[in-house]
Every structure is written in C-alpha cells, then in structure tokens.
Design a protein around this motif. Structure first.
Motif, PDB file in Angstrom:
ATOM      1  N   LEU A  63       0.833  -1.204   0.000  1.00 12.86           N
ATOM      2  CA  LEU A  63       0.000   0.000   0.000  1.00 12.86           C
ATOM      3  C   LEU A  63       0.862   1.246   0.000  1.00 12.86           C
ATOM      4  O   LEU A  63       1.914   1.289   0.652  1.00 12.86           O
ATOM      5  N   VAL A  64       0.415   2.238  -0.734  1.00 15.30           N
ATOM      6  CA  VAL A  64       1.042   3.562  -0.722  1.00 15.30           C
ATOM      7  C   VAL A  64      -0.046   4.581  -0.420  1.00 15.30           C
ATOM      8  O   VAL A  64      -1.112   4.564  -1.051  1.00 15.30           O
ATOM      9  N   GLY A  65       0.187   5.451   0.554  1.00 21.86           N
ATOM     10  CA  GLY A  65      -0.798   6.449   0.910  1.00 21.86           C
ATOM     11  C   GLY A  65      -0.176   7.793   1.227  1.00 21.86           C
ATOM     12  O   GLY A  65       1.023   7.885   1.527  1.00 21.86           O
ATOM     13  N   GLN A  66      -0.974   8.835   1.151  1.00 17.98           N
ATOM     14  CA  GLN A  66      -0.552  10.184   1.520  1.00 17.98           C
ATOM     15  C   GLN A  66      -1.673  10.828   2.312  1.00 17.98           C
ATOM     16  O   GLN A  66      -2.841  10.778   1.892  1.00 17.98           O
ATOM     17  N   ASP A  67      -1.323  11.442   3.468  1.00 19.23           N
ATOM     18  CA  ASP A  67      -2.374  12.055   4.275  1.00 19.23           C
ATOM     19  C   ASP A  67      -2.636  13.485   3.831  1.00 19.23           C
ATOM     20  O   ASP A  67      -2.003  14.003   2.900  1.00 19.23           O
ATOM     21  N   ASN A  69      -1.840  16.151   5.089  1.00 21.69           N
ATOM     22  CA  ASN A  69      -0.690  17.037   5.279  1.00 21.69           C
ATOM     23  C   ASN A  69       0.473  16.678   4.367  1.00 21.69           C
ATOM     24  O   ASN A  69       1.603  17.125   4.582  1.00 21.69           O
ATOM     25  N   LYS A  70       0.227  15.827   3.386  1.00 19.26           N
ATOM     26  CA  LYS A  70       1.197  15.419   2.361  1.00 19.26           C
ATOM     27  C   LYS A  70       2.303  14.498   2.897  1.00 19.26           C
ATOM     28  O   LYS A  70       3.363  14.419   2.320  1.00 19.26           O
ATOM     29  N   ALA A  71       2.057  13.806   4.012  1.00 16.16           N
ATOM     30  CA  ALA A  71       3.014  12.816   4.503  1.00 16.16           C
ATOM     31  C   ALA A  71       2.744  11.479   3.822  1.00 16.16           C
ATOM     32  O   ALA A  71       1.587  11.073   3.667  1.00 16.16           O
ATOM     33  N   TRP A  72       3.808  10.766   3.452  1.00 22.31           N
ATOM     34  CA  TRP A  72       3.691   9.496   2.732  1.00 22.31           C
ATOM     35  C   TRP A  72       3.810   8.317   3.692  1.00 22.31           C
ATOM     36  O   TRP A  72       4.514   8.378   4.693  1.00 22.31           O
ATOM     37  N   LEU A  73       3.111   7.220   3.349  1.00 23.93           N
ATOM     38  CA  LEU A  73       3.165   6.009   4.138  1.00 23.93           C
ATOM     39  C   LEU A  73       3.243   4.801   3.216  1.00 23.93           C
ATOM     40  O   LEU A  73       2.606   4.763   2.161  1.00 23.93           O
ATOM     41  N   LEU A  74       4.027   3.804   3.624  1.00 31.70           N
ATOM     42  CA  LEU A  74       4.157   2.557   2.883  1.00 31.70           C
ATOM     43  C   LEU A  74       3.745   1.415   3.805  1.00 31.70           C
ATOM     44  O   LEU A  74       4.241   1.312   4.929  1.00 31.70           O
ATOM     45  N   GLY A  75       2.833   0.562   3.341  1.00 33.95           N
ATOM     46  CA  GLY A  75       2.332  -0.526   4.170  1.00 33.95           C
ATOM     47  C   GLY A  75       2.559  -1.889   3.532  1.00 33.95           C
ATOM     48  O   GLY A  75       2.559  -2.022   2.302  1.00 33.95           O
ATOM     49  N   ASN A 120      12.489  11.853   0.301  1.00 33.77           N
ATOM     50  CA  ASN A 120      13.493  11.323  -0.627  1.00 33.77           C
ATOM     51  C   ASN A 120      13.283   9.838  -0.903  1.00 33.77           C
ATOM     52  O   ASN A 120      13.555   9.353  -2.002  1.00 33.77           O
ATOM     53  N   VAL A 121      12.759   9.094   0.088  1.00 27.49           N
ATOM     54  CA  VAL A 121      12.478   7.674  -0.129  1.00 27.49           C
ATOM     55  C   VAL A 121      11.258   7.516  -1.036  1.00 27.49           C
ATOM     56  O   VAL A 121      11.211   6.616  -1.881  1.00 27.49           O
ATOM     57  N   ALA A 122      10.273   8.399  -0.874  1.00 31.64           N
ATOM     58  CA  ALA A 122       9.112   8.369  -1.765  1.00 31.64           C
ATOM     59  C   ALA A 122       9.537   8.625  -3.205  1.00 31.64           C
ATOM     60  O   ALA A 122       9.012   8.018  -4.146  1.00 31.64           O
ATOM     61  N   ARG A 123      10.519   9.521  -3.390  1.00 39.05           N
ATOM     62  CA  ARG A 123      11.030   9.770  -4.751  1.00 39.05           C
ATOM     63  C   ARG A 123      11.712   8.530  -5.304  1.00 39.05           C
ATOM     64  O   ARG A 123      11.554   8.189  -6.481  1.00 39.05           O
ATOM     65  N   ALA A 124      12.510   7.869  -4.466  1.00 34.24           N
ATOM     66  CA  ALA A 124      13.198   6.659  -4.911  1.00 34.24           C
ATOM     67  C   ALA A 124      12.187   5.584  -5.288  1.00 34.24           C
ATOM     68  O   ALA A 124      12.342   4.888  -6.303  1.00 34.24           O
ATOM     69  N   ASN A 372       5.978  18.436  -3.236  1.00 32.93           N
ATOM     70  CA  ASN A 372       4.611  17.920  -3.175  1.00 32.93           C
ATOM     71  C   ASN A 372       4.288  17.014  -4.349  1.00 32.93           C
ATOM     72  O   ASN A 372       3.430  16.129  -4.243  1.00 32.93           O
ATOM     73  N   SER A 373       4.959  17.244  -5.469  1.00 34.76           N
ATOM     74  CA  SER A 373       4.750  16.406  -6.655  1.00 34.76           C
ATOM     75  C   SER A 373       5.748  15.259  -6.728  1.00 34.76           C
ATOM     76  O   SER A 373       5.762  14.514  -7.702  1.00 34.76           O
ATOM     77  N   VAL A 374       6.598  15.127  -5.691  1.00 32.37           N
ATOM     78  CA  VAL A 374       7.598  14.050  -5.571  1.00 32.37           C
ATOM     79  C   VAL A 374       8.495  14.003  -6.816  1.00 32.37           C
ATOM     80  O   VAL A 374       8.662  12.977  -7.455  1.00 32.37           O
ATOM     81  N   VAL A 375       9.047  15.149  -7.162  1.00 30.80           N
ATOM     82  CA  VAL A 375       9.952  15.242  -8.312  1.00 30.80           C
ATOM     83  C   VAL A 375      11.400  15.099  -7.830  1.00 30.80           C
ATOM     84  O   VAL A 375      11.803  15.779  -6.882  1.00 30.80           O
ATOM     85  N   PRO A 376      12.190  14.242  -8.450  1.00 27.51           N
ATOM     86  CA  PRO A 376      13.582  14.041  -8.016  1.00 27.51           C
ATOM     87  C   PRO A 376      14.528  15.110  -8.550  1.00 27.51           C
ATOM     88  O   PRO A 376      15.487  14.831  -9.262  1.00 27.51           O
ATOM     89  N   TYR A 377      14.254  16.371  -8.192  1.00 28.53           N
ATOM     90  CA  TYR A 377      15.112  17.469  -8.635  1.00 28.53           C
ATOM     91  C   TYR A 377      16.410  17.477  -7.842  1.00 28.53           C
ATOM     92  O   TYR A 377      16.539  16.803  -6.814  1.00 28.53           O
ATOM     93  N   GLN A 378      17.371  18.246  -8.310  1.00 30.43           N
ATOM     94  CA  GLN A 378      18.656  18.334  -7.623  1.00 30.43           C
ATOM     95  C   GLN A 378      18.963  19.793  -7.274  1.00 30.43           C
ATOM     96  O   GLN A 378      18.576  20.708  -7.992  1.00 30.43           O
TER      97      GLN A 378
END
Length: 414
Positions: A63-67, A69-75, A120-124, A372-378
C-alpha cells in the motif's frame, strides 16, 4: 487517527480482515494493478488520506498512501504475518540495488505493518523498478510497475479533495490543469501567442523529464501541449500538477525521452543586487526561433505589495518568457520568470512608464511545489562564476519552448 483509518481500510482492501471502519474509497485511483481512492477519518468523517494498494502472487499486499498534510506512508500486509499489535520493527529497503534505507515501522494488526516514508524515499520508490524489503532477516521482493503515475494520482487525489471536497471526488488518475486563480501578482503574464496559439518557456528539472513552467502558460490550452528544445522536434507533454496560486505547472515528457542535462536549483540564499540571467522564447513566431538571453540584477527580494513569494528583477522579459529559468552567475536556478509590471496601467495611474520591473517566483515556492509532486530534482551550491555565454550554452540542453492552441477565453485573458 488517519493512520488507523488508512490501515483498517487497507486491510479491508487486501481481504484479510473484516469491514473497514473508515469510509471510502471516494473517487477512484486505478493505475496498473493499483486500486484505491480517498478515505475519511473513522471517528470524525473528515477527509484524512488517499491510498492505493496492489496484491502480489507471493501473498503480500503493498500500500502507498498520503495524508492530508502530504506525509507518505508505505504498508505491507500478508495473512502469514504474526505481529503483535503496536510492535515496532525496522525494515531495510533497497531500490534497484542502490543504498539501503532503514524504515521504522509499526504493526497495526497481526498481518499488517506500515512505515512513514521520508520524501526522498518516496522519490526513490517513484523511480524504482524493483524493491527489496528485509524485516527480521526475511527478504521480500516487489516488482514495481506504474509507480510514477501512481504517486502522481495519489498526490492529485489529496490536492483535489482538499480543494474541492469529497463530493466532487472522481477519477484521480486523470490530472487536469486547474483554472487559474487571481492572486495579487504581476500582470499581464509574459506568455506569447500568435493567431490561435499561445507559447511560453519551460525548463527540465530531472533526468526523468519533469518540466517546470507557469500555470498561466498551460491554463486554457486545448489539445496537445508541446515542448521542444532548440533545433529539435517537438514532443507532446503531459500536465502532472498545477499550482494556480503560485503560478506553477509541472509537465512530463514522454517516457521514451531521456535528459542527460537538466537544471539544478541553487541551495544557498540570494541577495538584492546579485546578478541574474533570464532565458526564454519571447515573441515566438516574430523573432528568431532560438532562445534569447537577457541580464540584470535582483532589484528586490519581494514582489508587488511586498509579496515575498517573488523576486523583482531588472533583466528584461517579454511575452513568451513566462515559465523560463532565472539563473545566478554560476548557472543555478534562482527563480522562475512569471511576468512584468503592467506598464500602461501604471502609466495611467502615475503619468510615468515604468522600465525593467519584472518578476520571478522564488525557489522556495518552486521547491515546495516539486516536493509535493515528488519530483527528483537536484540542488547545487554555487561554485564560481560562468560567462553569460556559458550559462546560455548549458541552458540550451534543457530550456524548452512550450506551445499549445489556446481557447478564446484564455486568449482574452492575456
């Protein structure tokens, strides 16, 4: 409480527990084998999160979720798990064989554990094709497909529900540009049109082909939005997300496109009086098809009426520069060009025509939007000064002409 609701709903989706206490899903997320939607808090009934899950042949469900407040969770769930409720454990995760990441997870039932994902883990996760998770010495392998559009859909779900409410929940997989609001900011926008067309500028910010431009450049487009580098064929771009309040839009190049060169965002403070370089495609169709370069300084660290989201710059910009990169003298991004002061309107009010009063969106707002868009910018530290010709030469590889056919209403607003 949203976390409990998310877990209960997820366990229900995975068909390994009884009916969920959380209401949902509202609307739909359907990307590949991922399915989900928006959910509410099981106690208050208020919107709490968006999530999607997918089953695997090995008995695991991810499972992948976002609350809200834009926090990500992996289940992770499996009927064979035997955890104690509330038990804490670490899960070592690797993506595509890269460096190991340690996640701190909690068991919310015998068969379910979950962990909060740093950005950063959500981006990966978004970019990876294979994930290996090791818990208590047992490895679990997950082939990841459709994760990039999944992350986009979940983010879109949260954004749309927060803006429009659950009553308007629909297909969150379809991302459309939102109508532009009317914030107190520079006008008119510096985007150009010729006949029934409109154009602006954008720049690539990741090797995956994420492209930043202004919201007003793509707002009102009908049909395909196209982008092309100087001297190269145009490609059709997809709108990923928009932020009308900060006048930002994120586009995505086709998956077949690769970008060895892309812009880096300056990771150091900027000051009034510092030199800047603006690059874009003003008056496309009237001037040459090559990009144009102007220079100036940062006149102020705020925009009109002390709006701190903007920089005021003296580098000249014209219609078509909108969405273009603003560089420091080391070639790092310090802003996104967005517009110029309405000269005739100010002249009518003051009797004087203003000169070289232009504006750019600061990198703080830009980075929040990309996060917020989980873009892997540098990001990059400024290291020495480059000649303007070198900055322009480097920018040629990732600065795009953005064009589309505009609606009459969009044209009328310009």
């Amino acid at each position: 409480m949203w976390l409990r609701s998310l877990i209960v709903a997820f366990v229900s989706q995975a068909m390994i527990a009884g009916p969920a206490h959380a209401a949902g899903p509202f609307g739909t997320i359907h990307v590949g084998n991922w399915n989900g939607g928006a959910y509410t808090n099981d106690s208050t009934g208020a919107f709490s999160h968006c999530a999607a899950s997918t089953p695997y042949a090995n008995g695991m469900t991810l499972l992948v979720g976002q609350d809200s407040n834009k926090a990500w969770l992996l289940g992770f769930a499996n009927p064979a798990f035997r955890f104690k409720k509330g038990e804490n454990l670490t899960i070592d995760v690797t993506f595509d064989g890269q460096a190991e990441v340690k996640l701190f997870a909690t068991a919310f039932s015998e068969v379910m554990v979950s962990a909060v994902l740093p950005t950063n883990v959500a981006r990966a996760f978004q970019k990876a094709s294979l994930m290996v998770a090791v818990a208590r010495g047992t490895p679990f392998q997950f082939s990841l497909t459709s994760t990039a559009p999944l992350i986009t859909a979940v983010t879109n779900c949260v954004t749309r529900v927060k803006a429009d409410g659950l009553d308007k929940a629909g297909d969150f997989t379809k991302v459309t540009a939102k109508p532009q609001a009317a914030p107190d900011k520079p006008a008119p926008p510096a985007s150009g049109k010729l006949g029934g067309a409109k154009s602006g500028t954008g720049f690539v910010v990741s090797a995956s082909g994420h492209i930043v431009t202004n919201n007003h450049v793509v707002n009102g487009c009908v049909g395909d939005i196209k982008g092309n580098l100087t001297g190269e064929a145009a490609m059709v771009l997809r709108v990923v997300s928009t932020d009308a309040n900060n006048d930002l839009a994120l586009l995505q190049a086709p998956s077949s496109s690769t970008f060895k060169d892309f812009a880096r965002i300056r990771d150091r403070s900027f000051h009034a009086g510092d030199s800047v370089v603006a690059i874009g495609f003003p008056y496309h169709g009237l001037l040459s098809s090559d990009l144009r370069v102007t220079t100036g300084i940062v006149s102020s660290l705020s925009g009109m009426r002390n709006d701190t989201r903007f920089l005021q710059i003296s580098a000249p910009v014209q219609p078509g520069n909108s969405g273009g990169p603003l560089f420091d003298t080391s070639g790092q991004i310090v802003g996104v060009v967005t517009g110029k002061i309405p000269g005739l309107r100010i002249a009518a009010m003051t009797g004087d025509i203003p000169e070289n009063i232009n504006f750019a969106i600061k990198t703080g707002a830009l980075r929040d939007f990309l996060d917020n868009s989980v873009v892997p910018y540098q990001t990059a530290e400024p290291k020495g000064e480059l000649k303007t010709t070198d900055i322009a030469g480097n920018a040629r590889a990732y600065t795009m002409l953005i064009s589309c056919t505009a609606t009459e209403q969009a044209d009328a607003k310009r």
